[in-house]
Design a protein around this motif. Structure first.
Motif, short mmCIF file in Angstrom:
data_model
loop_
_atom_site.label_atom_id
_atom_site.label_comp_id
_atom_site.label_asym_id
_atom_site.label_seq_id
_atom_site.Cartn_x
_atom_site.Cartn_y
_atom_site.Cartn_z
N THR A 124 15.18 -41.15 -29.81
CA THR A 124 16.50 -41.33 -30.39
C THR A 124 16.93 -40.00 -30.99
OG1 THR A 124 16.03 -43.64 -30.92
CG2 THR A 124 17.85 -42.59 -32.11
N LEU A 125 18.09 -39.53 -30.59
CA LEU A 125 18.62 -38.27 -31.10
C LEU A 125 19.88 -38.54 -31.89
CD1 LEU A 125 18.07 -36.11 -27.90
CD2 LEU A 125 16.67 -36.17 -29.96
N GLN A 126 19.95 -37.94 -33.08
CA GLN A 126 21.06 -38.17 -33.99
C GLN A 126 21.36 -36.87 -34.71
OE1 GLN A 126 20.11 -41.16 -36.87
NE2 GLN A 126 22.22 -41.38 -37.54
N GLY A 127 22.64 -36.56 -34.88
CA GLY A 127 23.03 -35.36 -35.59
C GLY A 127 22.88 -35.52 -37.09
N LYS A 128 23.04 -34.40 -37.80
CA LYS A 128 23.02 -34.40 -39.26
C LYS A 128 24.41 -34.01 -39.74
CE LYS A 128 18.23 -32.95 -39.93
NZ LYS A 128 17.38 -31.91 -40.53
N GLY A 129 24.87 -34.65 -40.78
CA GLY A 129 26.18 -34.30 -41.32
C GLY A 129 27.31 -34.69 -40.38
N GLU A 177 28.93 -32.67 -38.21
CA GLU A 177 29.05 -31.87 -36.99
C GLU A 177 28.61 -32.63 -35.76
OE1 GLU A 177 27.14 -28.08 -37.21
OE2 GLU A 177 27.79 -27.76 -39.28
N THR A 178 29.36 -32.42 -34.67
CA THR A 178 28.98 -32.98 -33.38
C THR A 178 27.98 -32.03 -32.73
OG1 THR A 178 31.09 -34.08 -33.09
CG2 THR A 178 29.83 -33.61 -31.09
N PRO A 206 25.94 -33.42 -19.78
CA PRO A 206 25.74 -33.41 -21.22
C PRO A 206 26.12 -34.74 -21.88
CG PRO A 206 27.80 -32.31 -20.70
CD PRO A 206 27.16 -32.71 -19.39
N TYR A 207 25.61 -34.90 -23.12
CA TYR A 207 25.95 -36.01 -24.01
C TYR A 207 26.29 -35.41 -25.36
CZ TYR A 207 24.00 -39.40 -20.75
OH TYR A 207 23.78 -40.18 -19.66
N LYS A 208 27.00 -36.16 -26.19
CA LYS A 208 27.26 -35.68 -27.54
C LYS A 208 26.74 -36.71 -28.54
CE LYS A 208 31.92 -37.41 -28.16
NZ LYS A 208 33.24 -37.16 -28.64
N ILE A 209 26.25 -36.19 -29.66
CA ILE A 209 25.73 -37.04 -30.73
C ILE A 209 26.29 -36.55 -32.06
CG2 ILE A 209 23.59 -37.67 -29.53
CD1 ILE A 209 22.15 -35.56 -31.28
#
Length: 170
Positions: A30-35, A37-38, A96-99
């Protein structure tokens, strides 16, 4: 032979036996960003560390339950290829994907080998604004390890069983 442990105790049991997944290994991340920002996930790379002939061990298979209803991105890897690559499964789009912090992604990578013993890991190439990098996905600091089982003795412990039974092809 003793029966296998319940599913939640399996990782410890497998590690204590020095076991290696046979023919197929499934890795979920599972990948998730912080804050706020994309983060753009640009690519998923497969890195092979070592290959050799299949391990000459007995193959033990146990039944496991079905997974939950989490939506995920499925990819397949053929570890027998000279340069294995993560390929989007049928119906999935490639990178690509964005998180972001509020929009994680779950990736399931199913790696197969029918001919070799392979140590490998994944790298996720990412960028966010001016920043970019590579995230290594491995087995707690070690490469994943998958070995083919063809020609090996095989035993199964199906769900609801009370004993190991010799595996029957077909």
């Amino acid at each position: 032979m003793l029966p296998p442990p319940v599913e939640q105790d399996a990782p410890t049991w497998v590690a204590s036996m020095g076991a290696v997944p046979a023919d197929e290994q499934v890795v979920e991340v599972t990948l998730q960003g912080k804050g706020n920002e994309t983060v753009v996930l640009q690519a998923l790379h497969v890195r092979v560390v070592r290959t050799g002939p299949p391990l000459p061990w007995t193959d033990y298979g146990t039944g496991v339950g079905c997974g939950g209803g989490v939506s995920l991105r499925a990819f397949a890897v053929d570890l027998d290829q000279g340069r294995p690559a993560a390929r989007a499964a049928d119906g999935q789009r490639p990178f690509p994907y964005k998180i972001s912090e509020r929009d994680p992604e779950v990736f399931r990578v199913t790696a197969h080998t029918g001919a070799r013993d392979v140590s490998w890991y994944l790298e996720v190439e990412w960028s966010s604004g001016e920043r970019k990098g590579m995230l290594r996905v491995d087995d707690q600091g070690r490469p994943f390890h998958t070995s083919a089982s063809s020609g090996r003795p095989a035993w199964d412990y199906p769900p609801g069983s009370t004993e190991w039974i010799e595996h029957q092809e077909g």
